[in-house]
Design an enzyme around this catalytic site. Sequence first.
Site, short mmCIF file in Angstrom:
data_model
loop_
_atom_site.label_atom_id
_atom_site.label_comp_id
_atom_site.label_asym_id
_atom_site.label_seq_id
_atom_site.Cartn_x
_atom_site.Cartn_y
_atom_site.Cartn_z
N ASN A 10 101.04 32.89 1.05
CA ASN A 10 101.11 32.62 2.49
C ASN A 10 102.02 31.42 2.71
O ASN A 10 101.63 30.28 2.45
CB ASN A 10 99.70 32.34 3.03
CG ASN A 10 99.70 32.01 4.51
OD1 ASN A 10 100.69 32.23 5.22
ND2 ASN A 10 98.60 31.47 5.00
N LYS A 12 102.98 30.20 5.44
CA LYS A 12 102.63 29.49 6.67
C LYS A 12 103.91 29.23 7.49
O LYS A 12 104.76 30.11 7.56
CB LYS A 12 101.83 28.22 6.35
CG LYS A 12 100.59 28.55 5.50
CD LYS A 12 99.62 27.42 5.36
CE LYS A 12 98.46 27.85 4.48
NZ LYS A 12 97.42 26.80 4.39
N HIS A 95 92.88 34.00 9.25
CA HIS A 95 93.04 32.76 8.49
C HIS A 95 92.37 31.61 9.24
O HIS A 95 92.36 31.57 10.47
CB HIS A 95 94.52 32.46 8.27
CG HIS A 95 94.77 31.39 7.26
ND1 HIS A 95 94.66 30.05 7.56
CD2 HIS A 95 95.09 31.46 5.94
CE1 HIS A 95 94.92 29.34 6.47
NE2 HIS A 95 95.18 30.18 5.48
N GLU A 167 88.38 31.91 1.57
CA GLU A 167 89.07 30.61 1.56
C GLU A 167 88.16 29.55 2.15
O GLU A 167 88.05 29.43 3.38
CB GLU A 167 90.36 30.69 2.38
CG GLU A 167 91.42 31.58 1.80
CD GLU A 167 92.78 31.27 2.40
OE1 GLU A 167 93.68 30.87 1.64
OE2 GLU A 167 92.94 31.40 3.62
N GLY A 173 94.73 23.24 1.39
CA GLY A 173 95.72 22.18 1.57
C GLY A 173 95.19 20.78 1.35
O GLY A 173 95.87 19.79 1.64
N SER A 213 93.87 25.65 -2.36
CA SER A 213 94.47 24.74 -3.35
C SER A 213 94.57 25.37 -4.74
O SER A 213 94.32 24.73 -5.76
CB SER A 213 93.69 23.42 -3.40
OG SER A 213 93.75 22.75 -2.15
#
Length: 251
Positions: A10, A12, A95, A167, A173, A213
Site C-alpha cells: 500500500n 498510500k 483501511h 491491521e 506506521g 510496521s
Amino acid sequence: MSRQFFVGGNFKMNPASKQAKVALVETLNKADLDPNTEVVVAPPTIYLLSLKDILRKDVKVSAQNCYFKPSGAFTGEISPAQLVDAEIPYVLLGHSERRTLFHETSELVATKTRAALDASLKVILCIGETLEERESGKTTAVCAAQLQAVVDVLKEADWSNIVIAYEPVWAIGTGKVATSAQAQETQAEVRAFLKKAVSPSVASSIRIIYGGSVTAANCKELATQPDVDGFLVGGASLKPEFVDIVNAKRA
C-alpha cells in the site's frame, strides 16, 4: 487447506513524483520474486494506469479506495466500474486511515465491498483495533463488529474474492509491530468468527494477512504463523526491502 501467500504493498499517498514511481517499478521489475506468492501493489489513483502499463505482469495492481456508485455526481471519487474498465483487478477497502481520517463507518465499508464485488473486483478488506481497544481487551469484539457489517451484505460465494487484512491501528506506521504470537492469536480469532458467521469452508480457505510496521527484519517470523497468510505492507513497500517481504516464505 493450502492458502496462497499474499503480499500487498500500500503506497498510500506516495511517491511524490512520476520519476520516483518509475524507480519503484524498476526495482520490482528487476527483482527475483517468489512465484508462489501473489503480489499486489496499490499506488495512488493518479498513478494506477501508468504504473500498470510498465509493471511486470505477474504483479497485480490495486486501487486504494472506491465509491459504491457506478457513475454520477460524486466529485473526487472513483467507481468500481471505472476500475474494472481500466483492468485494475483489486481494490483496498476499510483501511484504518479511511475509517479514522475520513470517518468511514463499517456499514459504508460493507456497502463499498458489496459494490466492488458486484462489479467483479477483488477486495482487500482491512480491519483492526486501536491501542485503547487492545488494552481494554476489545480486540476480538472490534474485529468481529467490523466484519459483521460485511457478513450482513455478502453471500458465502463472495468471500472467495476477498483477502482480509488485519491491521492493528497502533502498529501502522509507528514502528510498533504486533508480536508473531499477537498476530496469530487475533487472526485465528478472525478465522473462528468467520467459521461461525459464514461457514467452515470460507474460514479455512480465506486468506488473512497481517499489516502494521512489517519489515524485512520481522516478516520471516510472522510468516511462520499458521493463520498469517501474508502481509499488507505500508512504508516498507516503498523501499527495496519490499522484495525481501515478498520472499518471506522462501527457504
